[in-house]
Motif scaffolding. Structure first.
Motif, PDB file in Angstrom:
ATOM      1  N   THR A  59       1.128  -1.496   0.251  1.00 58.46           N
ATOM      2  CA  THR A  59      -0.068  -0.126   0.321  1.00 58.46           C
ATOM      3  C   THR A  59       0.501   1.427   0.333  1.00 58.46           C
ATOM      4  O   THR A  59       1.907   1.247   0.843  1.00 58.46           O
ATOM      5  N   VAL A  60       0.835   2.453  -0.618  1.00 60.67           N
ATOM      6  CA  VAL A  60       1.248   3.279  -0.618  1.00 60.67           C
ATOM      7  C   VAL A  60       0.042   4.328  -0.069  1.00 60.67           C
ATOM      8  O   VAL A  60      -0.878   4.550  -0.419  1.00 60.67           O
ATOM      9  N   ILE A  61       0.244   5.174   0.706  1.00 61.12           N
ATOM     10  CA  ILE A  61      -0.152   6.617   1.413  1.00 61.12           C
ATOM     11  C   ILE A  61       0.098   7.754   1.380  1.00 61.12           C
ATOM     12  O   ILE A  61       0.899   7.509   1.934  1.00 61.12           O
ATOM     13  N   HIS A  62      -0.388   8.430   0.377  1.00 59.54           N
ATOM     14  CA  HIS A  62       0.414   9.545  -0.151  1.00 59.54           C
ATOM     15  C   HIS A  62      -0.705  10.615   0.479  1.00 59.54           C
ATOM     16  O   HIS A  62      -1.361  11.179   0.282  1.00 59.54           O
ATOM     17  N   LEU A  63       0.139  11.366   1.237  1.00 60.94           N
ATOM     18  CA  LEU A  63       0.097  12.673   1.771  1.00 60.94           C
ATOM     19  C   LEU A  63       0.085  13.716   2.001  1.00 60.94           C
ATOM     20  O   LEU A  63       0.086  14.801   2.233  1.00 60.94           O
ATOM     21  N   VAL A  64       1.273  13.680   1.340  1.00 63.28           N
ATOM     22  CA  VAL A  64       2.236  14.797   0.853  1.00 63.28           C
ATOM     23  C   VAL A  64       1.201  15.748  -0.251  1.00 63.28           C
ATOM     24  O   VAL A  64       0.654  15.562  -0.860  1.00 63.28           O
ATOM     25  N   GLY A  65       1.141  17.213   0.087  1.00 61.66           N
ATOM     26  CA  GLY A  65       0.062  18.270  -0.580  1.00 61.66           C
ATOM     27  C   GLY A  65       0.553  19.603   0.036  1.00 61.66           C
ATOM     28  O   GLY A  65       1.000  19.729   1.113  1.00 61.66           O
ATOM     29  N   ALA A  66       0.011  20.500  -0.530  1.00 64.86           N
ATOM     30  CA  ALA A  66       0.042  22.157  -0.621  1.00 64.86           C
ATOM     31  C   ALA A  66      -1.820  22.693  -0.972  1.00 64.86           C
ATOM     32  O   ALA A  66      -2.521  22.294  -1.299  1.00 64.86           O
ATOM     33  N   ALA A  67      -1.997  22.974   0.563  1.00 66.20           N
ATOM     34  CA  ALA A  67      -3.347  23.294   1.062  1.00 66.20           C
ATOM     35  C   ALA A  67      -3.736  24.607   1.035  1.00 66.20           C
ATOM     36  O   ALA A  67      -4.808  25.215   1.484  1.00 66.20           O
ATOM     37  N   ASP A 201      -7.494   7.005  11.982  1.00 68.97           N
ATOM     38  CA  ASP A 201      -7.423   5.778  12.407  1.00 68.97           C
ATOM     39  C   ASP A 201      -8.782   5.207  10.933  1.00 68.97           C
ATOM     40  O   ASP A 201      -9.444   4.105  10.575  1.00 68.97           O
ATOM     41  N   LEU A 202      -9.436   6.439  10.526  1.00 68.91           N
ATOM     42  CA  LEU A 202      -9.544   5.460   9.227  1.00 68.91           C
ATOM     43  C   LEU A 202      -9.208   5.433   8.507  1.00 68.91           C
ATOM     44  O   LEU A 202      -9.151   4.304   7.144  1.00 68.91           O
ATOM     45  N   ILE A 203      -7.866   5.903   8.169  1.00 68.08           N
ATOM     46  CA  ILE A 203      -6.968   5.534   6.542  1.00 68.08           C
ATOM     47  C   ILE A 203      -6.464   4.416   6.803  1.00 68.08           C
ATOM     48  O   ILE A 203      -6.048   3.510   6.152  1.00 68.08           O
ATOM     49  N   LYS A 204      -6.277   3.956   8.274  1.00 62.73           N
ATOM     50  CA  LYS A 204      -5.811   2.593   8.719  1.00 62.73           C
ATOM     51  C   LYS A 204      -6.662   2.163   8.603  1.00 62.73           C
ATOM     52  O   LYS A 204      -6.671   0.556   7.371  1.00 62.73           O
ATOM     53  N   GLU A 205      -8.364   2.321   8.412  1.00 64.45           N
ATOM     54  CA  GLU A 205      -8.886   1.265   7.722  1.00 64.45           C
ATOM     55  C   GLU A 205      -9.320   0.976   6.463  1.00 64.45           C
ATOM     56  O   GLU A 205      -9.611  -0.277   5.920  1.00 64.45           O
ATOM     57  N   CYS A 206      -8.646   1.952   5.645  1.00 63.59           N
ATOM     58  CA  CYS A 206      -8.703   1.590   4.226  1.00 63.59           C
ATOM     59  C   CYS A 206      -7.610   0.913   3.408  1.00 63.59           C
ATOM     60  O   CYS A 206      -7.844   0.384   2.936  1.00 63.59           O
ATOM     61  N   ILE A 207      -6.292   0.787   4.382  1.00 61.82           N
ATOM     62  CA  ILE A 207      -5.851   0.594   4.121  1.00 61.82           C
ATOM     63  C   ILE A 207      -6.150  -1.401   3.931  1.00 61.82           C
ATOM     64  O   ILE A 207      -5.071  -1.903   2.309  1.00 61.82           O
ATOM     65  N   ASP A 208      -6.779  -2.191   4.709  1.00 56.66           N
ATOM     66  CA  ASP A 208      -6.518  -3.964   3.715  1.00 56.66           C
ATOM     67  C   ASP A 208      -8.597  -3.354   4.161  1.00 56.66           C
ATOM     68  O   ASP A 208      -8.576  -4.857   3.734  1.00 56.66           O
TER      69      ASP A 208
END
Length: 301
Positions: A59-67, A201-208
């Motif tokens: 899994t890749v979790i891509h958090l890098v962003g400019a907001a 918690d939500l991101i971790k739920e979405c991993i698998d």
């Protein structure tokens, strides 16, 4: 839990997520925004994720962003769109199974009604930082249709918690001074927030979770607050009196126009409510932490 490549690990959300993933004994390979982008805008996707190191990641979790507004239009476009394109291309080349992208709920127009995940997005009216987020979402979904990779997009509102910065931290410090503040009549709006603990918690739920594949989710604490309620809770968790005074909202709106701060006033007085029913039903998930829990930790010195 799957082995994860995490981008943006040095950021506010990334630090919390990285710590939580390590507690779950998950293999985590971390890349900061600086490591990912640096100053070289010609960096190619082949430079991301060393094959020998990351070939067993799922899994890749891509958090890098400019907001934030302090990014120029070109910087925001590069970080939000160009980098995301290169990262997901590299993920495909490494046969990564799932790509999780943290987007923003600010792609929606503010409204007094609940925004649902399929609510209309008016791309032409968005600031450039959000246009590039939306472009990234669209590109990710295009890649998913043409390659063997599952994508998950999470649209998040303002995130707060321990070590939060920017406007939330500034308001928390202001309330902590115990001075009278003119926000008592800012009680007609409602805004969705999400604590970093619920978002992690939500991101971790979405991993698998099998049902997360190729879905777009909204995130929130499922407990919306007016500006007046937010200030009152900030005072409570800091043990300070809530000395809010009743200054009419129209005074602020007029001052905002005169001083060129209309966008700031709009955020203080406007509503942005997210309906997370789709998120809860699809994942059988509910935010595990209360708003007060997040405010308490955000108030820590």
């Amino acid at each position: 839990m799957n082995k994860v490549i995490l981008t943006g690990s040095s950021g506010f959300i990334g630090q919390h997520l990285h710590e939580s993933l390590l507690k779950n004994s998950s293999g985590v390979y971390s890349l900061s925004k600086e490591e990912l982008s640096g100053t070289n805008k010609s960096i190619s996707e082949s430079d991301f994720f060393d094959t020998n190191t990351h070939e067993n990641a799922d899994t890749v979790i891509h958090l890098v962003g400019a907001a934030h507004s302090h990014y120029s239009d070109s910087e925001a476009h590069f970080i939000n769109f160009e980098l995301t394109k290169k990262v997901i291309k590299r993920a495909v080349s490494l046969n990564i199974k799932r790509f999780i992208f943290l987007s923003s709920a600010n792609i929606y127009k503010e409204s007094k009604n609940f925004i649902q995940v399929d609510s209309e997005v008016e791309a032409n009216s968005l600031p450039n930082t959000m246009k590039s987020k939306l472009l990234a979402e669209q590109y990710i979904q295009h890649v998913a249709k043409n390659n063997d990779i599952e994508v998950v997009i999470i649209r998040s509102p303002l995130v707060y918690g321990e070590n939060v910065k920017a406007n939330f931290a500034s308001l928390m410090r202001l309330v902590g001074k115990g001075l009278p503040l003119p926000f008592r009549l800012f009680n007609k709006n409602k805004r969705s927030l999400v604590s970093v603990y619920n978002l992690v918690d939500l991101i971790k739920e979405c991993i698998d979770h099998p049902n997360a594949a190729n879905q777009v989710f909204l995130a929130s604490d499922d407990h919306d607050l007016s500006t007046a309620e937010m200030v009152a809770l900030m005072a409570k968790v800091q043990g300070k009196p809530n000395l809010a005074i009743p200054v009419p909202v129209w005074c602020f709106k007029l001052a905002g126009k005169l001083l060129g701060k209309q966008a700031v006033i709009d955020r203080l007085t406007g509503s942005l409510q997210l309906d997370i029913t789709h998120t809860k039903n699809t994942l059988n998930w509910s935010p595990p932490y209360s708003v007060e829990h997040g405010f308490n930790l955000a108030a820590k010195k």
